[in-house]
Design a protein around this motif. Structure first.
Motif, PDB file in Angstrom:
ATOM      1  N   TYR A   4      -8.728  -7.894  -3.314  1.00 16.19           N
ATOM      2  CA  TYR A   4      -8.677  -8.349  -1.308  1.00 16.19           C
ATOM      3  C   TYR A   4      -8.169  -6.645  -0.876  1.00 16.19           C
ATOM      4  N   ILE A   5      -9.380  -6.687  -0.191  1.00 14.59           N
ATOM      5  CA  ILE A   5     -10.111  -5.447   0.800  1.00 14.59           C
ATOM      6  C   ILE A   5      -9.270  -5.348   2.767  1.00 14.59           C
ATOM      7  N   LEU A   6      -8.370  -4.458   2.748  1.00 10.96           N
ATOM      8  CA  LEU A   6      -7.664  -4.142   4.130  1.00 10.96           C
ATOM      9  C   LEU A   6      -9.134  -2.994   4.688  1.00 10.96           C
ATOM     10  N   PHE A   7     -10.324  -3.053   5.492  1.00  8.51           N
ATOM     11  CA  PHE A   7     -10.490  -2.830   5.712  1.00  8.51           C
ATOM     12  C   PHE A   7      -9.978  -2.038   8.182  1.00  8.51           C
ATOM     13  N   ASP A   8     -10.112  -0.015   7.526  1.00  9.13           N
ATOM     14  CA  ASP A   8      -9.828   0.060   9.197  1.00  9.13           C
ATOM     15  C   ASP A   8     -11.428  -0.224  10.074  1.00  9.13           C
ATOM     16  N   GLY A 140       1.735   0.804  15.514  1.00  9.64           N
ATOM     17  CA  GLY A 140       0.755   0.748  14.250  1.00  9.64           C
ATOM     18  C   GLY A 140       0.701   1.593  13.294  1.00  9.64           C
ATOM     19  N   LYS A 141      -0.255   2.003  11.980  1.00 10.89           N
ATOM     20  CA  LYS A 141      -0.305   2.832  11.110  1.00 10.89           C
ATOM     21  C   LYS A 141      -0.007   4.196  11.880  1.00 10.89           C
ATOM     22  N   PRO A 142       0.777   4.678  10.861  1.00 13.87           N
ATOM     23  CA  PRO A 142       1.580   4.058   9.367  1.00 13.87           C
ATOM     24  C   PRO A 142       2.413   4.199   9.481  1.00 13.87           C
ATOM     25  N   ASP A 143       3.435   2.833  10.355  1.00 14.14           N
ATOM     26  CA  ASP A 143       4.276   2.627  10.148  1.00 14.14           C
ATOM     27  C   ASP A 143       4.807   1.654   8.849  1.00 14.14           C
ATOM     28  N   PRO A 144       5.473   1.956   7.727  1.00 12.83           N
ATOM     29  CA  PRO A 144       5.387   1.430   6.918  1.00 12.83           C
ATOM     30  C   PRO A 144       5.512  -0.115   6.966  1.00 12.83           C
ATOM     31  N   GLY A 145       5.795  -0.561   8.097  1.00 16.06           N
ATOM     32  CA  GLY A 145       6.656  -1.543   7.657  1.00 16.06           C
ATOM     33  C   GLY A 145       5.207  -2.586   8.902  1.00 16.06           C
ATOM     34  N   VAL A 146       4.384  -2.231   8.851  1.00 16.24           N
ATOM     35  CA  VAL A 146       3.014  -2.368   9.439  1.00 16.24           C
ATOM     36  C   VAL A 146       1.678  -3.107   8.367  1.00 16.24           C
ATOM     37  N   TYR A 147       2.094  -2.532   6.794  1.00 15.24           N
ATOM     38  CA  TYR A 147       1.317  -2.620   5.535  1.00 15.24           C
ATOM     39  C   TYR A 147       2.259  -3.909   4.779  1.00 15.24           C
ATOM     40  N   GLN A 148       3.593  -3.783   5.160  1.00 16.40           N
ATOM     41  CA  GLN A 148       4.704  -4.918   4.615  1.00 16.40           C
ATOM     42  C   GLN A 148       3.961  -6.744   5.499  1.00 16.40           C
ATOM     43  N   LEU A 151       0.835  -7.684   4.009  1.00 11.34           N
ATOM     44  CA  LEU A 151       0.341  -7.757   2.480  1.00 11.34           C
ATOM     45  C   LEU A 151       1.302  -9.225   2.818  1.00 11.34           C
ATOM     46  N   THR A 152       1.997  -9.764   3.604  1.00  9.61           N
ATOM     47  CA  THR A 152       3.207 -10.953   3.861  1.00  9.61           C
ATOM     48  C   THR A 152       1.680 -11.771   4.277  1.00  9.61           C
ATOM     49  N   ILE A 154      -1.586 -11.804   4.241  1.00  6.79           N
ATOM     50  CA  ILE A 154      -2.351 -11.858   3.253  1.00  6.79           C
ATOM     51  C   ILE A 154      -1.569 -12.824   1.926  1.00  6.79           C
ATOM     52  N   ASP A 155      -1.140 -12.819   1.878  1.00  8.05           N
ATOM     53  CA  ASP A 155      -0.242 -13.371   0.579  1.00  8.05           C
ATOM     54  C   ASP A 155      -0.833 -12.736  -1.026  1.00  8.05           C
ATOM     55  N   ARG A 156      -0.768 -10.799  -0.425  1.00  2.01           N
ATOM     56  CA  ARG A 156      -1.094 -10.439  -1.656  1.00  2.01           C
ATOM     57  C   ARG A 156      -0.406  -8.971  -1.804  1.00  2.01           C
ATOM     58  N   SER A 157      -0.456  -8.739  -3.276  1.00  3.18           N
ATOM     59  CA  SER A 157       0.555  -7.467  -3.744  1.00  3.18           C
ATOM     60  C   SER A 157      -0.138  -6.258  -2.725  1.00  3.18           C
ATOM     61  N   PRO A 158       0.768  -5.218  -2.989  1.00  2.00           N
ATOM     62  CA  PRO A 158      -0.755  -3.734  -3.170  1.00  2.00           C
ATOM     63  C   PRO A 158      -1.043  -3.623  -3.885  1.00  2.00           C
ATOM     64  N   GLU A 159      -0.755  -3.879  -5.321  1.00  2.68           N
ATOM     65  CA  GLU A 159      -0.868  -3.905  -6.766  1.00  2.68           C
ATOM     66  C   GLU A 159      -2.732  -4.468  -6.558  1.00  2.68           C
ATOM     67  N   GLU A 160      -2.962  -5.238  -5.738  1.00  8.36           N
ATOM     68  CA  GLU A 160      -4.352  -6.452  -5.727  1.00  8.36           C
ATOM     69  C   GLU A 160      -4.856  -6.001  -4.787  1.00  8.36           C
ATOM     70  N   THR A 161      -4.328  -4.907  -3.699  1.00  9.88           N
ATOM     71  CA  THR A 161      -4.711  -4.752  -2.150  1.00  9.88           C
ATOM     72  C   THR A 161      -5.355  -3.543  -1.954  1.00  9.88           C
ATOM     73  N   LEU A 162      -6.590  -3.445  -1.767  1.00  9.20           N
ATOM     74  CA  LEU A 162      -7.818  -2.002  -1.380  1.00  9.20           C
ATOM     75  C   LEU A 162      -7.708  -1.873   0.607  1.00  9.20           C
ATOM     76  N   PHE A 163      -7.229  -0.557   0.745  1.00  6.01           N
ATOM     77  CA  PHE A 163      -7.169   0.006   1.866  1.00  6.01           C
ATOM     78  C   PHE A 163      -8.450   0.823   1.692  1.00  6.01           C
ATOM     79  N   VAL A 164      -8.873   0.700   2.875  1.00  9.15           N
ATOM     80  CA  VAL A 164     -10.452   2.050   3.038  1.00  9.15           C
ATOM     81  C   VAL A 164      -9.747   2.618   5.061  1.00  9.15           C
TER      82      VAL A 164
END
Length: 218
Positions: A4-8, A140-148, A151-152, A154-164
């Motif tokens: 999975y890729i998350l794009f800004d 918004g970013k960079p609040d850690p809760g945003v990323y969690q 990820l929930t 999109i049903d992906r782990s961080p290790e499966e995901t690239l953020f650009v």
């Protein structure tokens, strides 16, 4: 391997040197200057100073300066006519449409701005979700809760995901939880960045193949 890729959005899917990038920056500085009664140069300086602490200009204004007119801010700083500020990019369209992994947008801009940009670039139908500032309750970013939260969804782990993204401070929290990070730095603003770096989105296919063995579909 990433799946999975998350794009800004801004300064990532189009160049920072574009007229839209310049207009966006000027619009925010002008709004802040009027609201705080300071010069645009001072507004720019204060915004950059507070970015690491607050993530977004809007969050800084609301938390420190009791700003409440959010819709007016969104309307003032995000231009409507993309044709005046952006050029079509067939290479971007081809790249996004050929990616063999799912993707979404994660932006600190409002959804209506993201939809205008993506529609103009002819890729609005290529993303599962647009995660905008409202989706994240204006935190918004960079609040850690945003990323969690994302990820929930999109049903992906961080290790499966690239953020650009084009801002190192937005990538760092994602990397700390185990995610993959890629910095876009067109103007060479971050020579000491601790992340893989490309200068433009057109370099993404080579990066994906080199780092992850991912090739675009034909």
């Amino acid at each position: 391997m990433i799946s999975y890729i998350l794009f800004d959005l801004d300064n990532t899917l189009y160049p920072e040197s574009s007229i839209l990038g310049e207009r966006f920056e000027k619009g925010i500085n002008s709004f802040v200057a009027r609201y705080l009664g300071i010069s645009e140069e001072e507004a720019r300086r204060q915004r950059r100073e507070r970015r690491r602490e607050f993530g977004t200009t809007l969050q800084w204004l609301t938390q420190v300066h009791n700003f409440t007119d959010i819709d007016n801010y969104m309307d003032a700083v995000h231009p409507k006519n993309m044709k005046k500020y952006l050029e079509k990019n067939p290479a971007l369209t081809r790249i996004v449409r050929s990616l063999p992994v799912k993707r979404s947008i994660l932006t600190n801009s409002p959804r209506e701005h993201a939809e205008r940009v993506l529609s103009y670039l002819e890729i609005i139908d290529q993303f599962e979700h647009i995660f905008d500032l409202r989706y994240n309750n204006f935190i918004g970013k960079p609040d850690p809760g945003v990323y969690q939260r994302i990820l929930t969804k999109i049903d992906r782990s961080p290790e499966e995901t690239l953020f650009v993204d084009d801002i190192p401070g937005y990538l760092e929290p994602f990397r700390r939880i185990g995610g993959h990070a890629l910095l876009i730095d067109e103007l060479g603003r971050h020579p000491q960045a601790e992340y893989p770096v490309i200068s433009r989105i057109e370099e993404l296919p080579a990066f994906l193949e080199r780092e992850y063995g991912i090739t675009l579909s034909s």
